[in-house]
Design a protein around this motif. Structure first.
Motif, PDB file in Angstrom:
ATOM      1  N   PRO A 138     -10.028  -6.621  -2.348  1.00 61.27           N
ATOM      2  CA  PRO A 138      -8.872  -5.983  -2.994  1.00 61.27           C
ATOM      3  C   PRO A 138      -8.245  -4.854  -2.200  1.00 61.27           C
ATOM      4  CG  PRO A 138     -10.906  -5.360  -4.107  1.00 61.27           C
ATOM      5  CD  PRO A 138     -11.262  -6.457  -3.143  1.00 61.27           C
ATOM      6  N   LYS A 139      -9.036  -4.059  -1.478  1.00 63.19           N
ATOM      7  CA  LYS A 139      -8.446  -2.958  -0.711  1.00 63.19           C
ATOM      8  C   LYS A 139      -7.508  -3.480   0.374  1.00 63.19           C
ATOM      9  CE  LYS A 139     -11.964   0.620  -1.384  1.00 63.19           C
ATOM     10  NZ  LYS A 139     -11.038   1.534  -2.116  1.00 63.19           N
ATOM     11  N   ALA A 140      -7.959  -4.492   1.090  1.00 63.38           N
ATOM     12  CA  ALA A 140      -7.111  -5.091   2.117  1.00 63.38           C
ATOM     13  C   ALA A 140      -5.882  -5.736   1.483  1.00 63.38           C
ATOM     14  CB  ALA A 140      -7.904  -6.126   2.915  1.00 63.38           C
ATOM     15  N   ALA A 141      -6.079  -6.367   0.324  1.00 61.92           N
ATOM     16  CA  ALA A 141      -4.952  -6.991  -0.373  1.00 61.92           C
ATOM     17  C   ALA A 141      -3.917  -5.948  -0.777  1.00 61.92           C
ATOM     18  CB  ALA A 141      -5.457  -7.728  -1.612  1.00 61.92           C
ATOM     19  N   ALA A 142      -4.374  -4.813  -1.303  1.00 61.12           N
ATOM     20  CA  ALA A 142      -3.453  -3.762  -1.744  1.00 61.12           C
ATOM     21  C   ALA A 142      -2.622  -3.235  -0.584  1.00 61.12           C
ATOM     22  CB  ALA A 142      -4.239  -2.628  -2.406  1.00 61.12           C
ATOM     23  N   GLU A 143      -3.239  -3.068   0.576  1.00 59.50           N
ATOM     24  CA  GLU A 143      -2.511  -2.560   1.743  1.00 59.50           C
ATOM     25  C   GLU A 143      -1.384  -3.510   2.148  1.00 59.50           C
ATOM     26  OE1 GLU A 143      -5.282  -1.911   4.862  1.00 59.50           O
ATOM     27  OE2 GLU A 143      -6.380  -0.317   3.811  1.00 59.50           O
ATOM     28  N   VAL A 144      -1.693  -4.802   2.190  1.00 58.01           N
ATOM     29  CA  VAL A 144      -0.678  -5.776   2.585  1.00 58.01           C
ATOM     30  C   VAL A 144       0.416  -5.879   1.529  1.00 58.01           C
ATOM     31  CG1 VAL A 144      -0.245  -8.207   3.110  1.00 58.01           C
ATOM     32  CG2 VAL A 144      -2.321  -7.100   3.954  1.00 58.01           C
ATOM     33  N   LEU A 145       0.024  -5.965   0.261  1.00 63.06           N
ATOM     34  CA  LEU A 145       1.001  -6.115  -0.808  1.00 63.06           C
ATOM     35  C   LEU A 145       1.890  -4.882  -0.944  1.00 63.06           C
ATOM     36  CD1 LEU A 145      -1.251  -7.908  -3.440  1.00 63.06           C
ATOM     37  CD2 LEU A 145       0.673  -8.912  -2.189  1.00 63.06           C
ATOM     38  N   ASP A 146       1.331  -3.684  -0.757  1.00 66.79           N
ATOM     39  CA  ASP A 146       2.154  -2.465  -0.778  1.00 66.79           C
ATOM     40  C   ASP A 146       3.256  -2.543   0.270  1.00 66.79           C
ATOM     41  OD1 ASP A 146       0.735  -1.302  -2.824  1.00 66.79           O
ATOM     42  OD2 ASP A 146      -0.434   0.044  -1.548  1.00 66.79           O
ATOM     43  N   ARG A 147       2.870  -2.957   1.475  1.00 69.16           N
ATOM     44  CA  ARG A 147       3.839  -3.018   2.574  1.00 69.16           C
ATOM     45  C   ARG A 147       4.917  -4.057   2.319  1.00 69.16           C
ATOM     46  NH1 ARG A 147       0.640  -4.873   6.536  1.00 69.16           N
ATOM     47  NH2 ARG A 147       1.416  -7.002   6.310  1.00 69.16           N
ATOM     48  N   GLU A 148       4.503  -5.245   1.910  1.00 67.18           N
ATOM     49  CA  GLU A 148       5.471  -6.325   1.722  1.00 67.18           C
ATOM     50  C   GLU A 148       6.328  -6.117   0.483  1.00 67.18           C
ATOM     51  OE1 GLU A 148       6.082  -8.639   3.989  1.00 67.18           O
ATOM     52  OE2 GLU A 148       4.565  -7.596   5.191  1.00 67.18           O
ATOM     53  N   TYR A 149       5.760  -5.481  -0.538  1.00 68.54           N
ATOM     54  CA  TYR A 149       6.508  -5.247  -1.773  1.00 68.54           C
ATOM     55  C   TYR A 149       7.719  -4.347  -1.511  1.00 68.54           C
ATOM     56  CZ  TYR A 149       7.396  -4.211  -6.702  1.00 68.54           C
ATOM     57  OH  TYR A 149       7.976  -4.086  -7.946  1.00 68.54           O
ATOM     58  N   ARG A 150       7.558  -3.388  -0.604  1.00 67.80           N
ATOM     59  CA  ARG A 150       8.658  -2.471  -0.296  1.00 67.80           C
ATOM     60  C   ARG A 150       9.845  -3.196   0.340  1.00 67.80           C
ATOM     61  NH1 ARG A 150       4.265   1.172   0.893  1.00 67.80           N
ATOM     62  NH2 ARG A 150       4.200   0.486   3.085  1.00 67.80           N
ATOM     63  N   ARG A 151       9.611  -4.398   0.837  1.00 66.43           N
ATOM     64  CA  ARG A 151      10.674  -5.149   1.508  1.00 66.43           C
ATOM     65  C   ARG A 151      11.448  -6.056   0.546  1.00 66.43           C
ATOM     66  NH1 ARG A 151       7.771  -7.907   6.575  1.00 66.43           N
ATOM     67  NH2 ARG A 151       9.940  -8.307   7.170  1.00 66.43           N
ATOM     68  N   LEU A 152      11.037  -6.126  -0.713  1.00 63.25           N
ATOM     69  CA  LEU A 152      11.725  -6.982  -1.679  1.00 63.25           C
ATOM     70  C   LEU A 152      13.031  -6.325  -2.118  1.00 63.25           C
ATOM     71  CD1 LEU A 152       8.744  -8.068  -3.968  1.00 63.25           C
ATOM     72  CD2 LEU A 152       9.840  -9.407  -2.172  1.00 63.25           C
ATOM     73  N   PRO A 153      14.105  -7.109  -2.291  1.00 64.07           N
ATOM     74  CA  PRO A 153      15.372  -6.526  -2.747  1.00 64.07           C
ATOM     75  C   PRO A 153      15.265  -6.010  -4.179  1.00 64.07           C
ATOM     76  CG  PRO A 153      15.513  -8.930  -2.620  1.00 64.07           C
ATOM     77  CD  PRO A 153      14.207  -8.553  -2.005  1.00 64.07           C
ATOM     78  N   PRO A 154      15.926  -4.901  -4.491  1.00 59.61           N
ATOM     79  CA  PRO A 154      15.818  -4.298  -5.833  1.00 59.61           C
ATOM     80  C   PRO A 154      16.248  -5.226  -6.961  1.00 59.61           C
ATOM     81  CG  PRO A 154      16.828  -2.761  -4.278  1.00 59.61           C
ATOM     82  CD  PRO A 154      16.744  -4.086  -3.579  1.00 59.61           C
ATOM     83  N   THR A 188      10.823 -11.805  -8.809  1.00 60.59           N
ATOM     84  CA  THR A 188       9.942 -11.782  -7.643  1.00 60.59           C
ATOM     85  C   THR A 188       9.154 -10.475  -7.581  1.00 60.59           C
ATOM     86  OG1 THR A 188      11.466 -13.212  -6.422  1.00 60.59           O
ATOM     87  CG2 THR A 188       9.878 -11.968  -5.119  1.00 60.59           C
ATOM     88  N   ARG A 189       9.799  -9.364  -7.916  1.00 58.24           N
ATOM     89  CA  ARG A 189       9.117  -8.067  -7.913  1.00 58.24           C
ATOM     90  C   ARG A 189       8.008  -8.036  -8.966  1.00 58.24           C
ATOM     91  NH1 ARG A 189      11.760  -4.126  -4.953  1.00 58.24           N
ATOM     92  NH2 ARG A 189      10.861  -2.438  -6.174  1.00 58.24           N
ATOM     93  N   ALA A 190       8.251  -8.669 -10.107  1.00 58.38           N
ATOM     94  CA  ALA A 190       7.208  -8.726 -11.140  1.00 58.38           C
ATOM     95  C   ALA A 190       6.035  -9.577 -10.668  1.00 58.38           C
ATOM     96  CB  ALA A 190       7.779  -9.287 -12.437  1.00 58.38           C
ATOM     97  N   ARG A 191       6.335 -10.721 -10.019  1.00 58.97           N
ATOM     98  CA  ARG A 191       5.275 -11.631  -9.575  1.00 58.97           C
ATOM     99  C   ARG A 191       4.317 -10.937  -8.608  1.00 58.97           C
ATOM    100  NH1 ARG A 191       5.067 -16.342 -10.338  1.00 58.97           N
ATOM    101  NH2 ARG A 191       7.271 -16.413 -10.859  1.00 58.97           N
ATOM    102  N   TYR A 192       4.871 -10.323  -7.581  1.00 62.81           N
ATOM    103  CA  TYR A 192       4.016  -9.691  -6.575  1.00 62.81           C
ATOM    104  C   TYR A 192       3.605  -8.279  -6.980  1.00 62.81           C
ATOM    105  CZ  TYR A 192       5.204 -13.730  -3.811  1.00 62.81           C
ATOM    106  OH  TYR A 192       5.349 -15.028  -3.383  1.00 62.81           O
ATOM    107  N   GLY A 193       4.379  -7.661  -7.857  1.00 56.64           N
ATOM    108  CA  GLY A 193       4.016  -6.319  -8.315  1.00 56.64           C
ATOM    109  C   GLY A 193       2.759  -6.315  -9.158  1.00 56.64           C
ATOM    110  N   PHE A 194       2.612  -7.290 -10.048  1.00 55.70           N
ATOM    111  CA  PHE A 194       1.397  -7.345 -10.865  1.00 55.70           C
ATOM    112  C   PHE A 194       0.184  -7.710 -10.020  1.00 55.70           C
ATOM    113  CE2 PHE A 194       4.190  -7.553 -14.652  1.00 55.70           C
ATOM    114  CZ  PHE A 194       3.569  -6.552 -15.389  1.00 55.70           C
ATOM    115  N   ARG A 195       0.386  -8.575  -9.017  1.00 54.16           N
ATOM    116  CA  ARG A 195      -0.723  -8.874  -8.112  1.00 54.16           C
ATOM    117  C   ARG A 195      -1.115  -7.608  -7.339  1.00 54.16           C
ATOM    118  NH1 ARG A 195      -4.192 -13.206  -6.263  1.00 54.16           N
ATOM    119  NH2 ARG A 195      -3.385 -14.045  -8.197  1.00 54.16           N
ATOM    120  N   ARG A 196      -0.124  -6.806  -6.980  1.00 52.03           N
ATOM    121  CA  ARG A 196      -0.369  -5.529  -6.294  1.00 52.03           C
ATOM    122  C   ARG A 196      -1.130  -4.565  -7.213  1.00 52.03           C
ATOM    123  NH1 ARG A 196       4.208  -1.314  -5.958  1.00 52.03           N
ATOM    124  NH2 ARG A 196       3.344   0.328  -4.617  1.00 52.03           N
ATOM    125  N   SER A 197      -0.704  -4.476  -8.469  1.00 54.20           N
ATOM    126  CA  SER A 197      -1.406  -3.627  -9.435  1.00 54.20           C
ATOM    127  C   SER A 197      -2.841  -4.089  -9.625  1.00 54.20           C
ATOM    128  CB  SER A 197      -0.662  -3.656 -10.777  1.00 54.20           C
ATOM    129  OG  SER A 197      -1.362  -2.939 -11.770  1.00 54.20           O
TER     130      SER A 197
END
Length: 418
Positions: A321-337, A342-351
């Protein structure tokens, strides 16, 4: 013969002792209560798949522990992989479509796949093409059940237009209808109707073949693999995804199939095959110029680096999970507002990754923002991760942040009433 559930505890203790870890050290490393781990080892408590994944990853058990707490999957090209038998409520008029497609193939031959939409041929086609882009964008901020009737109607309308069109515009109309059908299938899946999702995906493949595109049928395998993935069928996911990776297919379809295969391997803790598939996906999708083409992009149009985002997704399922959080944090910031779905899909996985890493307050903060938009973009697939997040957070009931989040979680997960 001892059941797999009863074998898990002794096997976990054996691997922990071999690694030279005390129960306290092990529980701290996993962010789990020491008493809970002790009861699991003694067979007094069952291990959840989440705990098994984490133990697997930490102890290097190569999926063995996870296999002890999950049911073996059948090799599925099973019923879930095919459209349901019998009459279907989502068919668009197959005889008319196929006859139109056959005529188009005779008239246009191999040129059909690259035929541009020309207003001189049929002034309606550019309008429908623009409407498709608008509906796809609207799908990011609208409930799927609201869009489905319109999508179904438009798919049938364009397929009917193709049947009556002159040969020069028939093929583009069929290809556009296939994209409408494919998107309709995705919205059906988001609405929680897997049968309709598979049915519309099958229609998309037939429409594409009739229009001269032999490739979308293979992408349909990737879409079907998504249904099996969310159903927890790892073997079926891998099998379907592998069938969509033959060398004659376009790199984008093969790359998307490889990343889906990786997700299937991650479900059962097969890290070696998962990472190998992700490498293949990354290679195929690097430099992908699908967004620059005249046709609608296949697959997600909002994730700039699908292979990187899938890597974060898979790392969580692999118990890292720690490695997953690092990658998802970075990629999530690149999603359009504007891409709320899509933000919900990857945001909950990030949470979920942050919660599994013990960063409970941060996980709750992420989820709290997402739960506010969920009524606007309800999603049966995203809800699978919301349920996992609720289970993960239930281990931290003493946290005020968790207690404050519970009512919003409960509202999203409550059964919908018509």
């Amino acid at each position: 013969m001892m059941s797999t559930t009863l074998r898990f505890g002794p096997e976990l203790r054996r691997l922990r002792v071999e690694a030279g870890l005390t129960l306290t050290e092990f529980s701290v490393a996993l962010n789990y209560n020491k008493g809970h781990i002790s009861k699991v080892e003694r067979g007094e408590r069952s291990a959840s798949p989440e705990l098994a994944r984490r133990c697997d990853a930490f102890l290097g058990a190569d999926g063995e522990l996870q296999r002890l707490v999950t049911q073996p999957e059948t090799d599925s090209d099973s019923g879930t992989a095919e459209s349901p038998a019998g009459p279907s409520r989502w068919l668009v008029g197959r005889r008319a479509v196929l006859s139109a497609g056959t005529g188009a193939l005779i008239d246009l031959g191999l040129k059909l796949g690259s035929q541009a939409l020309s207003s001189a041929d049929d002034p309606l086609l550019p309008s429908f093409r623009m409407q498709f882009d608008q509906l796809r964008k609207l799908g990011q901020s609208t409930a799927p059940k609201v869009l489905l009737p319109l999508l179904e109607t438009q798919t049938r309308m364009i397929a009917g237009l193709a049947a009556d069109a002159r040969s020069v515009s028939r093929a583009p109309a069929l290809l556009l209808a296939s994209r409408f059908a494919e998107f309709t299938g995705w919205m059906a899946q988001e609405a929680g109707d897997s049968d309709a999702a598979l049915g519309w995906t099958g229609e998309a493949a037939e429409l594409a073949r009739a229009g001269g595109d032999p490739y979308l049928g293979s992408y349909a395998l990737v879409r079907r693999a998504l249904v099996t993935m969310y159903g927890g069928d790892a073997a079926g996911t891998v099998s379907l995804a592998r069938r969509a990776q033959s060398s004659e297919l376009p790199p984008r379809i093969r790359g998307l199939a490889a990343q889906r295969e990786a997700q299937g391997h991650a479900l059962v803790g097969n890290e070696v095959e998962c990472l190998r598939s992700l490498d293949r996906a990354r290679e195929l999708l690097t430099g992908d110029d699908a967004r620059n083409g005249a046709e609608p992009v296949i697959g997600t149009s909002h994730v700039s680096d699908p292979a990187a985002m899938s890597t974060g997704w898979c790392l969580h399922d692999l118990g890292r999970p720690k490695a997953a959080a690092e990658v998802l944090d970075r990629e999530y910031r690149r999603l359009p507002p504007h891409a709320l779905r899509t933000r919900a899909r990857y945001g909950f996985r990030r949470s979920l990754a942050h919660a599994a890493s013990g960063e409970v307050e941060h996980a709750c903060a992420i989820a709290g923002d997402l739960l506010e938009v969920m009524p606007a973009v309800p999603s049966a697939t995203v809800n699978s991760d919301v349920r996992r997040l609720a289970r993960e957070l239930s281990r931290f009931r003493s946290s005020r942040a968790v207690r404050d989040l519970q009512p919003a979680l409960a509202r999203v997960l409550a059964p919908a009433h018509d």
